[in-house]
Design a protein around this motif. Structure first.
Motif, PDB file in Angstrom:
ATOM      1  N   PRO A 130       0.847  -1.198   0.000  1.00  0.00           N
ATOM      2  CA  PRO A 130       0.000   0.000   0.000  1.00  0.00           C
ATOM      3  C   PRO A 130       0.886   1.254   0.000  1.00  0.00           C
ATOM      4  O   PRO A 130       2.062   1.172   0.371  1.00  0.00           O
ATOM      5  CB  PRO A 130      -0.788  -0.125   1.305  1.00  0.00           C
ATOM      6  N   PRO A 131       0.345   2.402  -0.424  1.00  0.00           N
ATOM      7  CA  PRO A 131       1.165   3.621  -0.536  1.00  0.00           C
ATOM      8  C   PRO A 131       1.815   4.056   0.779  1.00  0.00           C
ATOM      9  O   PRO A 131       2.835   4.726   0.765  1.00  0.00           O
ATOM     10  CB  PRO A 131       0.162   4.692  -1.001  1.00  0.00           C
ATOM     11  N   THR A 132       1.247   3.640   1.906  1.00  0.00           N
ATOM     12  CA  THR A 132       1.840   3.987   3.209  1.00  0.00           C
ATOM     13  C   THR A 132       3.205   3.335   3.397  1.00  0.00           C
ATOM     14  O   THR A 132       3.946   3.706   4.306  1.00  0.00           O
ATOM     15  CB  THR A 132       0.925   3.515   4.354  1.00  0.00           C
ATOM     16  N   THR A 133       3.531   2.342   2.541  1.00  0.00           N
ATOM     17  CA  THR A 133       4.823   1.662   2.679  1.00  0.00           C
ATOM     18  C   THR A 133       5.853   2.213   1.695  1.00  0.00           C
ATOM     19  O   THR A 133       6.905   1.620   1.498  1.00  0.00           O
ATOM     20  CB  THR A 133       4.671   0.136   2.469  1.00  0.00           C
ATOM     21  N   ASN A 134       5.516   3.339   1.088  1.00  0.00           N
ATOM     22  CA  ASN A 134       6.456   4.032   0.194  1.00  0.00           C
ATOM     23  C   ASN A 134       7.428   4.804   1.076  1.00  0.00           C
ATOM     24  O   ASN A 134       7.320   6.020   1.233  1.00  0.00           O
ATOM     25  CB  ASN A 134       5.663   4.973  -0.728  1.00  0.00           C
ATOM     26  N   LEU A 135       8.371   4.095   1.700  1.00  0.00           N
ATOM     27  CA  LEU A 135       9.211   4.694   2.747  1.00  0.00           C
ATOM     28  C   LEU A 135      10.698   4.590   2.434  1.00  0.00           C
ATOM     29  O   LEU A 135      11.536   4.656   3.328  1.00  0.00           O
ATOM     30  CB  LEU A 135       8.925   4.003   4.102  1.00  0.00           C
ATOM     31  N   TYR A 136      11.028   4.445   1.158  1.00  0.00           N
ATOM     32  CA  TYR A 136      12.450   4.315   0.802  1.00  0.00           C
ATOM     33  C   TYR A 136      13.190   5.620   1.066  1.00  0.00           C
ATOM     34  O   TYR A 136      12.737   6.689   0.658  1.00  0.00           O
ATOM     35  CB  TYR A 136      12.601   3.925  -0.669  1.00  0.00           C
ATOM     36  N   ASP A 137      14.316   5.522   1.769  1.00  0.00           N
ATOM     37  CA  ASP A 137      15.139   6.697   2.050  1.00  0.00           C
ATOM     38  C   ASP A 137      16.530   6.454   1.459  1.00  0.00           C
ATOM     39  O   ASP A 137      17.303   5.650   1.968  1.00  0.00           O
ATOM     40  CB  ASP A 137      15.226   6.906   3.572  1.00  0.00           C
ATOM     41  N   PRO A 138      16.850   7.167   0.337  1.00  0.00           N
ATOM     42  CA  PRO A 138      18.127   6.904  -0.337  1.00  0.00           C
ATOM     43  C   PRO A 138      19.332   7.254   0.539  1.00  0.00           C
ATOM     44  O   PRO A 138      20.435   6.771   0.290  1.00  0.00           O
ATOM     45  CB  PRO A 138      18.072   7.802  -1.579  1.00  0.00           C
ATOM     46  N   LYS A 139      19.109   8.091   1.581  1.00  0.00           N
ATOM     47  CA  LYS A 139      20.255   8.504   2.419  1.00  0.00           C
ATOM     48  C   LYS A 139      20.517   7.526   3.565  1.00  0.00           C
ATOM     49  O   LYS A 139      21.587   7.540   4.150  1.00  0.00           O
ATOM     50  CB  LYS A 139      20.011   9.911   2.967  1.00  0.00           C
ATOM     51  N   ALA A 140      19.537   6.693   3.874  1.00  0.00           N
ATOM     52  CA  ALA A 140      19.695   5.770   5.003  1.00  0.00           C
ATOM     53  C   ALA A 140      20.661   4.653   4.644  1.00  0.00           C
ATOM     54  O   ALA A 140      20.642   4.151   3.518  1.00  0.00           O
ATOM     55  CB  ALA A 140      18.347   5.185   5.388  1.00  0.00           C
ATOM     56  N   GLN A 141      21.510   4.280   5.618  1.00  0.00           N
ATOM     57  CA  GLN A 141      22.462   3.208   5.349  1.00  0.00           C
ATOM     58  C   GLN A 141      21.731   1.859   5.269  1.00  0.00           C
ATOM     59  O   GLN A 141      22.024   1.049   4.399  1.00  0.00           O
ATOM     60  CB  GLN A 141      23.536   3.168   6.434  1.00  0.00           C
ATOM     61  N   THR A 142      20.795   1.641   6.184  1.00  0.00           N
ATOM     62  CA  THR A 142      19.927   0.464   6.082  1.00  0.00           C
ATOM     63  C   THR A 142      18.488   0.968   5.969  1.00  0.00           C
ATOM     64  O   THR A 142      17.816   1.177   6.965  1.00  0.00           O
ATOM     65  CB  THR A 142      20.057  -0.462   7.310  1.00  0.00           C
ATOM     66  N   PRO A 143      18.043   1.209   4.721  1.00  0.00           N
ATOM     67  CA  PRO A 143      16.684   1.755   4.529  1.00  0.00           C
ATOM     68  C   PRO A 143      15.620   0.790   5.062  1.00  0.00           C
ATOM     69  O   PRO A 143      15.837  -0.422   5.080  1.00  0.00           O
ATOM     70  CB  PRO A 143      16.569   1.888   3.010  1.00  0.00           C
ATOM     71  N   LYS A 144      14.493   1.378   5.483  1.00  0.00           N
ATOM     72  CA  LYS A 144      13.379   0.572   6.009  1.00  0.00           C
ATOM     73  C   LYS A 144      12.874  -0.392   4.955  1.00  0.00           C
ATOM     74  O   LYS A 144      12.315  -1.427   5.266  1.00  0.00           O
ATOM     75  CB  LYS A 144      12.221   1.503   6.381  1.00  0.00           C
ATOM     76  N   THR A 145      12.993   0.034   3.704  1.00  0.00           N
ATOM     77  CA  THR A 145      12.523  -0.791   2.584  1.00  0.00           C
ATOM     78  C   THR A 145      13.429  -0.558   1.393  1.00  0.00           C
ATOM     79  O   THR A 145      14.039   0.513   1.274  1.00  0.00           O
ATOM     80  CB  THR A 145      11.064  -0.415   2.214  1.00  0.00           C
ATOM     81  N   LEU A 146      13.515  -1.564   0.532  1.00  0.00           N
ATOM     82  CA  LEU A 146      14.284  -1.423  -0.713  1.00  0.00           C
ATOM     83  C   LEU A 146      13.349  -1.196  -1.900  1.00  0.00           C
ATOM     84  O   LEU A 146      13.770  -1.152  -3.047  1.00  0.00           O
ATOM     85  CB  LEU A 146      15.128  -2.683  -0.951  1.00  0.00           C
ATOM     86  N   ALA A 147      12.047  -1.077  -1.587  1.00  0.00           N
ATOM     87  CA  ALA A 147      11.054  -0.854  -2.641  1.00  0.00           C
ATOM     88  C   ALA A 147      11.102   0.617  -3.059  1.00  0.00           C
ATOM     89  O   ALA A 147      10.980   1.509  -2.222  1.00  0.00           O
ATOM     90  CB  ALA A 147       9.665  -1.215  -2.125  1.00  0.00           C
ATOM     91  N   LEU A 148      11.269   0.856  -4.351  1.00  0.00           N
ATOM     92  CA  LEU A 148      11.474   2.232  -4.834  1.00  0.00           C
ATOM     93  C   LEU A 148      10.150   2.955  -5.129  1.00  0.00           C
ATOM     94  O   LEU A 148       9.167   2.324  -5.549  1.00  0.00           O
ATOM     95  CB  LEU A 148      12.347   2.211  -6.091  1.00  0.00           C
TER      96      LEU A 148
END
Ligand code: HEC
Length: 185
Positions: A91-109
């Motif tokens: 769902p759109p609420t899981t659009n949480l990719y952070d390119p600056k995070a070393q271990t991002p919450k998700t790898l989904a772009l």
């Protein structure tokens, strides 16, 4: 009780603003996409990693590793059923990719949610290919089917999964004493 209801409404309003394009449903029991997006991310990553694990005999078969055809069909059957659930864990609420995070919450772009129809189509293609492999009989068919199924995984990852980032080379790696390590053998 009143206070609780007001809290839920406020949360819904806050979510509504950050995802303005998608009117959020009323938060309540069972709307886990709203209340615990990180749990959904964990669930979809677990499904993906499990598919990767069970696909191993199919992948190996394509490079000549022997296998029981019945086992290969059974794997494909499981992947086909797992794949049905996949798009619903995004769902759109899981659009949480952070390119600056070393271990991002998700790898989904984020392009997933800009090209939702394409994303869904790739999941359907993967499901259908797995279903076909589950019915294949001859070694030739199974080998070609296994390759085609793997290609459906790769096709989606190519556009929608963060590319693999190799670990940085450390000074300790550069100083590693290859000569004595090899001599020990
Ligand atoms: C419709 C798109 C799509 C399809 C089809 C798909 N994946 Fe994925 N896959 C993703 C996305 C997006 C992620 C990142 C999920 C996250 O981090 O939230 C992912 C993550 C993964 C990961 C974890 C990668 C990592 O570095 O942690 C593995 C392993 C994986 N997928 C295996 C597979 C296998 C095996 C198949 C085929 C049987 C497959 N996937 C099919 C979209 C897809």
């Amino acid at each position: 009780m009143r206070i609780f209801v007001a809290g839920v409404t406020l949360a819904a309003v806050a979510i509504g603003t950050s995802f303005a394009a998608d009117p959020a449903p009323k938060a309540g029991p069972g709307w886990t996409g709203l209340t615990e997006p990180e749990e959904l991310i964990e669930a979809r990553e677990a499904l993906m990693v499990e598919m990767e694990r069970i696909m191993r005999p199919l992948d190996s078969y394509t490079i000549g590793e022997p296998a029981e055809p019945e086992n290969l069909r059974s794997i494909a059957q499981t992947v086909s059923q797992m794949m049905l659930a996949i798009p619903h864990l995004f769902p759109p609420t899981t659009n949480l990719y952070d390119p600056k995070a070393q271990t991002p919450k998700t790898l989904a772009l984020p392009p997933i949610w800009q090209n939702w129809a394409a994303f869904e189509k790739l999941a359907v293609a993967s499901h259908e290919e797995a279903e076909k492999v589950a019915k294949m009989k001859t070694p030739g068919e199974l080998k070609a089917g296994a390759l085609a199924l793997r290609a459906t995984c790769d096709a989606c990852h190519a556009g929608f999964l963060r590319p693999y980032v190799p670990a940085k080379v450390e000074q300790s790696d550069l100083n590693f004493d290859f000569d004595s390590a090899l001599k020990k053998k």
